[in-house]
Design a protein around this motif. Sequence first.
Motif, PDB file in Angstrom:
ATOM      1  N   LEU A  38       0.820  -1.216   0.000  1.00 42.38           N
ATOM      2  CA  LEU A  38       0.000   0.000   0.000  1.00 42.38           C
ATOM      3  C   LEU A  38       0.853   1.265   0.000  1.00 42.38           C
ATOM      4  N   ALA A  39       2.093   1.165   0.416  1.00 50.02           N
ATOM      5  CA  ALA A  39       2.989   2.331   0.369  1.00 50.02           C
ATOM      6  C   ALA A  39       3.226   2.767  -1.080  1.00 50.02           C
ATOM      7  N   ARG A  40       3.013   1.864  -2.027  1.00 50.07           N
ATOM      8  CA  ARG A  40       3.166   2.207  -3.456  1.00 50.07           C
ATOM      9  C   ARG A  40       1.911   2.830  -4.034  1.00 50.07           C
ATOM     10  N   GLY A  41       0.796   2.778  -3.289  1.00 50.27           N
ATOM     11  CA  GLY A  41      -0.429   3.385  -3.782  1.00 50.27           C
ATOM     12  C   GLY A  41      -1.664   2.565  -3.450  1.00 50.27           C
ATOM     13  N   GLU A  42      -2.791   3.214  -3.594  1.00 47.40           N
ATOM     14  CA  GLU A  42      -4.095   2.618  -3.308  1.00 47.40           C
ATOM     15  C   GLU A  42      -4.336   1.413  -4.212  1.00 47.40           C
ATOM     16  N   THR A  43      -4.975   0.390  -3.672  1.00 48.68           N
ATOM     17  CA  THR A  43      -5.273  -0.801  -4.464  1.00 48.68           C
ATOM     18  C   THR A  43      -6.473  -1.535  -3.874  1.00 48.68           C
ATOM     19  N   SER A  44      -6.958  -2.524  -4.586  1.00 47.86           N
ATOM     20  CA  SER A  44      -8.134  -3.281  -4.146  1.00 47.86           C
ATOM     21  C   SER A  44      -7.730  -4.441  -3.245  1.00 47.86           C
ATOM     22  N   VAL A  45      -8.705  -4.967  -2.529  1.00 46.08           N
ATOM     23  CA  VAL A  45      -8.485  -6.127  -1.670  1.00 46.08           C
ATOM     24  C   VAL A  45      -8.028  -7.316  -2.521  1.00 46.08           C
ATOM     25  N   LYS A  46      -8.647  -7.487  -3.668  1.00 49.01           N
ATOM     26  CA  LYS A  46      -8.288  -8.594  -4.552  1.00 49.01           C
ATOM     27  C   LYS A  46      -6.826  -8.498  -4.986  1.00 49.01           C
ATOM     28  N   GLU A  47      -6.388  -7.298  -5.348  1.00 51.58           N
ATOM     29  CA  GLU A  47      -4.992  -7.109  -5.744  1.00 51.58           C
ATOM     30  C   GLU A  47      -4.052  -7.328  -4.565  1.00 51.58           C
ATOM     31  N   LEU A  48      -4.473  -6.917  -3.366  1.00 47.98           N
ATOM     32  CA  LEU A  48      -3.649  -7.135  -2.173  1.00 47.98           C
ATOM     33  C   LEU A  48      -3.521  -8.620  -1.865  1.00 47.98           C
ATOM     34  N   ALA A  49      -4.579  -9.377  -2.117  1.00 45.11           N
ATOM     35  CA  ALA A  49      -4.596 -10.804  -1.799  1.00 45.11           C
ATOM     36  C   ALA A  49      -3.773 -11.634  -2.779  1.00 45.11           C
ATOM     37  N   ALA A  50      -3.548 -11.130  -3.981  1.00 43.44           N
ATOM     38  CA  ALA A  50      -2.916 -11.912  -5.047  1.00 43.44           C
ATOM     39  C   ALA A  50      -1.603 -12.592  -4.641  1.00 43.44           C
ATOM     40  N   PRO A  51      -0.663 -11.915  -3.978  1.00 43.05           N
ATOM     41  CA  PRO A  51       0.614 -12.590  -3.684  1.00 43.05           C
ATOM     42  C   PRO A  51       0.553 -13.592  -2.522  1.00 43.05           C
ATOM     43  N   GLU A  76      -1.049 -16.842  -0.328  1.00 39.05           N
ATOM     44  CA  GLU A  76      -1.787 -18.087  -0.477  1.00 39.05           C
ATOM     45  C   GLU A  76      -2.830 -18.161   0.630  1.00 39.05           C
ATOM     46  N   MET A  77      -3.822 -17.267   0.544  1.00 38.31           N
ATOM     47  CA  MET A  77      -4.912 -17.258   1.516  1.00 38.31           C
ATOM     48  C   MET A  77      -6.161 -16.730   0.837  1.00 38.31           C
ATOM     49  N   SER A  78      -7.277 -16.985   1.451  1.00 36.84           N
ATOM     50  CA  SER A  78      -8.556 -16.570   0.886  1.00 36.84           C
ATOM     51  C   SER A  78      -8.758 -15.060   1.029  1.00 36.84           C
ATOM     52  N   LEU A  79      -9.684 -14.541   0.249  1.00 35.67           N
ATOM     53  CA  LEU A  79     -10.037 -13.118   0.380  1.00 35.67           C
ATOM     54  C   LEU A  79     -10.552 -12.796   1.789  1.00 35.67           C
ATOM     55  N   PRO A  80     -11.384 -13.654   2.406  1.00 37.63           N
ATOM     56  CA  PRO A  80     -11.811 -13.360   3.772  1.00 37.63           C
ATOM     57  C   PRO A  80     -10.642 -13.295   4.763  1.00 37.63           C
ATOM     58  N   ALA A  81      -9.621 -14.134   4.552  1.00 37.89           N
ATOM     59  CA  ALA A  81      -8.456 -14.104   5.442  1.00 37.89           C
ATOM     60  C   ALA A  81      -7.692 -12.790   5.273  1.00 37.89           C
ATOM     61  N   VAL A  82      -7.525 -12.345   4.042  1.00 42.35           N
ATOM     62  CA  VAL A  82      -6.862 -11.059   3.796  1.00 42.35           C
ATOM     63  C   VAL A  82      -7.699  -9.933   4.377  1.00 42.35           C
ATOM     64  N   SER A  83      -9.001 -10.041   4.234  1.00 42.54           N
ATOM     65  CA  SER A  83      -9.900  -9.027   4.783  1.00 42.54           C
ATOM     66  C   SER A  83      -9.750  -8.912   6.300  1.00 42.54           C
ATOM     67  N   LYS A  84      -9.526 -10.032   6.981  1.00 39.60           N
ATOM     68  CA  LYS A  84      -9.311  -9.990   8.434  1.00 39.60           C
ATOM     69  C   LYS A  84      -8.038  -9.213   8.765  1.00 39.60           C
ATOM     70  N   HIS A  85      -6.988  -9.427   7.982  1.00 40.65           N
ATOM     71  CA  HIS A  85      -5.754  -8.672   8.185  1.00 40.65           C
ATOM     72  C   HIS A  85      -6.001  -7.174   7.966  1.00 40.65           C
ATOM     73  N   LEU A  86      -6.783  -6.868   6.948  1.00 40.67           N
ATOM     74  CA  LEU A  86      -7.086  -5.470   6.652  1.00 40.67           C
ATOM     75  C   LEU A  86      -7.879  -4.828   7.789  1.00 40.67           C
ATOM     76  N   LYS A  87      -8.779  -5.570   8.393  1.00 41.32           N
ATOM     77  CA  LYS A  87      -9.551  -5.034   9.521  1.00 41.32           C
ATOM     78  C   LYS A  87      -8.651  -4.699  10.698  1.00 41.32           C
ATOM     79  N   VAL A  88      -7.662  -5.546  10.952  1.00 46.53           N
ATOM     80  CA  VAL A  88      -6.708  -5.279  12.035  1.00 46.53           C
ATOM     81  C   VAL A  88      -5.927  -4.001  11.731  1.00 46.53           C
TER      82      VAL A  88
END
Length: 114
Positions: free
Chosen positions: A32-45, A47-59
């Motif tokens: 995110l330091a490189r710029g705004e992006t979507s949850v899907k793009e953040l999740a791409a690298p 090996e976890m589900s979108l809901p798991a990435v979303s939990k990290h984002l909530k924290v």
Amino acid sequence: MPPALHHASADPLGAKFAALADPTRRAILQRLARGETSVKELAAPFEMSLPAVSKHLKVLERAGLIARSRDAQWRPCRIEPDALRDVDDWLEKYRRLWTAGLDRLDKYLAENKE
């Protein structure tokens, strides 16, 4: 949920350190330091589900390190520019202490050379 994350408003610095303790969340912040992006793009690298990435984002969001918004179907995430200022201020106190200690050690070693 760890107390530091649950009561982020009571201990914002603790919530930030707790959020930063996880390597996945640090990697998300680095992206995110490189710029705004979507949850899907953040999740791409990862090996976890979108809901798991979303939990990290909530924290990260509760700690005040990122902000999320909604634009139709797109949910962009962005880093909060001043979010780490209090972390850096806290670390700076110790940076000065360590530097002063190392300077004293250098001086001592220089004076006691054989």
